[in-house]
Design an enzyme around this catalytic site. Sequence first.
Site, PDB file in Angstrom:
ATOM      1  N   CYS A 235       0.827  -1.203   0.000  1.00  0.00           N
ATOM      2  CA  CYS A 235       0.000   0.000   0.000  1.00  0.00           C
ATOM      3  C   CYS A 235       0.870   1.265   0.000  1.00  0.00           C
ATOM      4  CB  CYS A 235      -0.978  -0.027   1.165  1.00  0.00           C
ATOM      5  SG  CYS A 235      -2.342   1.135   0.974  1.00  0.00           S
TER       6      CYS A 235
ATOM      7  N   HIS B 279      -3.732  -5.159   1.352  1.00  0.00           N
ATOM      8  CA  HIS B 279      -3.451  -5.527   2.730  1.00  0.00           C
ATOM      9  C   HIS B 279      -3.930  -6.963   2.955  1.00  0.00           C
ATOM     10  CE1 HIS B 279      -2.294  -1.558   4.220  1.00  0.00           C
ATOM     11  NE2 HIS B 279      -3.310  -1.048   3.536  1.00  0.00           N
TER      12      HIS B 279
END
Length: 505
Positions: A332, A429
């Site tokens: 991310c 994630h």
Amino acid sequence: MTPKALMVQGTTSDAGKSTLVTALCRHYHRQGVSVAPFKPQNMALNSAVTLDGGEIGRAQAVQAAACGLPAHSDMNPVLLKPNTDTTAQVIIHGQVLQNQSAVQYHDYKKVAKQAVLESWQRLTARYQTVIVEGAGSPAEINLRAGDIANMGFAEAVDCPVILIADIDRGGVFAHIVGTLALLSASEQQRVIGFVINRFRGDIALLQPGLDWLESETGKPVLAVLPYLHDLYLEAEDALCSRHAVSSSKTAFTIVVPHLPSFSNHTDFDPLQLHPGVQVVFAKSPEHIDGADLVILPGSKSVRSDLARLKQQGWESFIHRHLRYGGKLLGICGGFQMLGSAIHDPHGLEGEPGSAEGLNLLTFETTLQTHKRLRQMSGFFAHQSVPVAGYEIHMGISQGPALNRPLFNLASEDDGAISLDNQVAGSYLHGLFDVPAACDALLNWAGYQQQHAVDFNALRESGIDRITDSWAEHCDFAKLDQALRQFYRQSDERTALSTALNDFSS
């Protein structure tokens, strides 16, 4: 007796509120009760994506699993994700509202309270029981005005409260009695009993204190829960490495820079639990002897964390690591750092502007006002290995490096991998939660054995373990009696209020 609602508040942070709520959720679920979790207001950088496309605290997603439910944004209607010590991103009903300072949010609480009550009404209309988690401690008297997280909420919806305290910290009786002393008379009446958490030793030695506490306060001790060694449940916020299994010098070493705005550190839980892996969280590379894999984690403030990364010497450490054949993975915000530039024209994470990235992959990222929140699944590019996770980010990345994606997801490609196969990144994630994906990523990084932990099975085992402990140690006769007394008094309060209203009209 099955309560209509029951709230757990703590004498301190990390007293065990999230754990007890999880146990209560699974306990009532086991009884065939339609039950759901609720946390009015949460402040955490660990979050989860819901099926309705919202973002809530990670603990509430675990509690939903304990209820046998998919996570929903109503389970945590107000989420605060800190940007700095004095500002936070405010998320209402799962969607980003804006960044606010602590003072601005204090003034905004009246509006936030309406969002909380709307979610509460929807949940209580749908489920027989709602188990509520407080935040911090109700004894924080400086935050009492406009409170929507603890007693302010409980008073608004007329909810009974269990007060939990951590005996492992020491001073448990002072914590309980002191907290009660700082509550108003009506708030004190709302507390139906106490739970003492993380007890080690002979209960006979604790009994005189329990007897004194019940005599002094007139309230029952509902349970003394033992310290459960090697218990695994995803942490609500604080980074913790107590679950790490391997400390062997021959372990596969993963180094993670511990940056100020480190977010979603639960990404690393499956790695910490891996029997052949050692995870090292380090604020500086100075004392790192070496690494097999370096992972740049998610970040709530990517540009400022990138600046800190460079100031602390991580950039030169990473280049040296790559020269010696090591692998580098970005997740991310860490993925965004791998590119050539990060642009924040709207000042979403600080002052408007741009920052030069690490220039390890050829793409640029622009932060946009819309946050992408979704659960995704697919496969490794050009492989049949499944991967699943969730996206929480405001950046859109573009550039030639993305033509070599790391994953082929259901609707689009994700991430990138360098031509020399040393550097990779993804917006997903939860990458390591799926054992096959964890094995594949570690194999790419040079670890050849297949020992990934079944993360979901481990979480279920942890939930069952704390629920079994609650079932064993709770005095259900005392709990039922306390609930009946509370609801009897609640009915009397309602009747009195109705009579007064009729009289005044």
